[in-house]
Design a protein around this motif. Structure first.
Motif, short mmCIF file in Angstrom:
data_model
loop_
_atom_site.label_atom_id
_atom_site.label_comp_id
_atom_site.label_asym_id
_atom_site.label_seq_id
_atom_site.Cartn_x
_atom_site.Cartn_y
_atom_site.Cartn_z
N PRO A 182 0.84 -1.20 0.00
CA PRO A 182 0.00 0.00 0.00
C PRO A 182 0.88 1.26 0.00
O PRO A 182 2.09 1.16 0.23
CB PRO A 182 -0.77 -0.10 1.33
CG PRO A 182 -0.50 -1.44 1.88
CD PRO A 182 0.74 -1.97 1.25
N CYS A 235 -1.87 -8.61 1.73
CA CYS A 235 -1.67 -7.75 0.55
C CYS A 235 -1.62 -8.54 -0.75
O CYS A 235 -1.51 -7.96 -1.83
CB CYS A 235 -0.37 -6.97 0.71
SG CYS A 235 -0.40 -5.91 2.16
N ALA A 295 -8.57 -5.06 -1.84
CA ALA A 295 -7.32 -4.42 -2.27
C ALA A 295 -6.35 -5.46 -2.84
O ALA A 295 -5.69 -5.21 -3.85
CB ALA A 295 -6.69 -3.68 -1.09
N GLU A 331 -7.36 -6.43 -6.34
CA GLU A 331 -6.97 -5.40 -7.31
C GLU A 331 -5.49 -5.48 -7.66
O GLU A 331 -5.09 -5.39 -8.81
CB GLU A 331 -7.23 -4.01 -6.71
CG GLU A 331 -8.55 -3.43 -7.13
CD GLU A 331 -8.78 -2.05 -6.51
OE1 GLU A 331 -7.81 -1.28 -6.40
OE2 GLU A 331 -9.94 -1.81 -6.12
#
Ligand SMILES: C[S@@+](CC[C@H](N)C(=O)[O-])C[C@H]1O[C@@H](n2cnc3c(N)ncnc32)[C@H](O)[C@@H]1O
Length: 360
Positions: free
Chosen positions: A18, A99, A128, A131
């Motif tokens: 991130p 992640c 997330a 994606e």
């Protein structure tokens, strides 16, 4: 330049990071923002260090309370992937997408013929990760759910790769991977975040394997340690007849690997107060499934017990066992796990899977 550990994994961590991460090199966490300090952010991506990516289940990014998601230490990731012994074409279940980084590494290893299903409990993290994996062109099926239930829809699996700390192993993983390998950070009851790498070979739904190296992993959401809370009134303190001397109790609570005491006393929490030179002695405080006991001991006091006598006796038997077996560390122990309701039955062995530890 990326560290050797990160390079060896074969994928750039930055693609899964991130914009804001927290890095600690042993002390305080430093907040690193890609937009204000790109060099530090890039350096963090390349370093052999864990990076926190979420606090307190995402409640408040500035709360700096409890880390609840991270990109794991690359050295630990590599150790777990090696233990998993993944082959092209296999079907892998990952628990704890985070992640999406390890999900991508798993997919690299199973190749186009294999499949990776990764379960993440947190909806924001799952979205997330999906994606990022899509952006990186990695075909992983990310699903939102409680990974302790596995993911029945894509079962059976050849491998189960778990990236959150486990205290009680769910039977679902054995049922969904009846012949294969399970790799997980597993902790005994005494330790909070201290886990060890457990590699279990599953055959006909029964899993057996050794307890390996230490690993630090954040716990599965539903298996986080509960604070001790108020100590209840455990009644009268009585002089105890236990099969151990006060010196042996003292050595165990002071010198034994706490992980080992946890192995010998499943489901029990132990905390010892005081010091050997205290005139009033020391106390070992014990809790197991809502039962409490305390054992007082020391050079100038008699050994006493209060509370649940059976729990105090089991504690004394564990101390006896540890001394009788030359005070072993955690290496040399292992687990034999069989399905049994929601959570599997975890039997601890020492030396060989044919030698279950029996205190009674
Ligand atoms: C150390 S992180 C995982 C790191 C991840 N493999 C990566 O490469 O970024 C642990 C993750 O496990 C997730 N988790 C915790 N309990 C879970 C559960 N019961 N089911 C699925 N995921 C869970 C957390 O939300 C967190 O994202």
């Amino acid at each position: 330049m990326a560290s050797v550990a990160v390079t060896l994994l074969g994928r750039d961590r930055a693609a899964f990071l991130p914009d804001v991460v927290w890095r600690s090199d042993g002390g305080e966490y430093a907040r690193i923002d890609r937009h204000t300090d790109h060099a530090a952010w890039r350096d963090a991506a390349d370093a052999d260090c864990p990076l926190v990516t979420q606090w307190d289940d995402g409640a408040d990014e500035n709360s700096a309370g409890k880390p609840t998601c991270s990109l794991s230490l690359p050295t630990a990731v590599r150790r777990m992937l090696d233990a998993c012994d993944i082959r092209p074409g296999q079907r892998v279940l990952e628990v704890g997408t985070g992640c999406g980084y390890t999900a991508a590494l798993l997919k690299d290893r199973v190749g186009p013929e294999g499949s990776v299903t990764s379960v993440e409990v947190d909806p924001v993290l799952a979205a997330a990760a999906r994606e990022r994996l899509d952006a990186a062109g990695v075909a992983v099926d990310v699903v939102r759910g409680d990974g302790l239930k596995g993911w029945e829809t894509s079962a059976p699996y050849d491998r189960v790769h778990v990236t959150c700390g486990i205290r009680r192993l769910p039977s679902a993983w054995l049922r969904q991977c009846p012949d294969g390998v399970l790799v997980l950070p597993w902790g005994s009851s005494h330790e909070g975040r201290d886990n060890r790498l457990v590699t279990l070979t599953v055959s006909d739904g029964v899993a057996v394997g050794p307890i390996g190296a230490s690993l630090w992993f954040m716990e599965a959401r539903s298996q986080r340690p509960v604070p001790w809370g108020e100590w209840p009134d455990t009644g009268a303190v009585t002089k105890a007849e236990l099969p151990v001397s006060w010196r042996e109790i003292d050595a165990a609570v002071t010198d034994a690997d706490r992980f080992v005491l946890g192995l010998l006393l499943p489901g029990t929490r132990l905390w010892a107060s005081g010091h050997t030179d205290d005139e009033d002695g020391r106390v070992a405080w014990l809790e197991r499934a809502g039962e409490y006991a305390s054992v007082g001991f020391g050079w100038s006091v008699p050994t006493t017990v209060a509370g649940d006598g059976r729990l105090a006796e089991d504690f004394a038997r564990a101390v006896r066992w540890w001394h009788d077996h030359d005070r072993p560390p955690a290496d040399g122990f292992g687990l034999r796990v069989t399905p049994d309701g929601e959570f599997a039955c975890e039997e601890v062995w020492f030396g060989s899977p044919d030698a279950p530890v029996r205190l009674r």
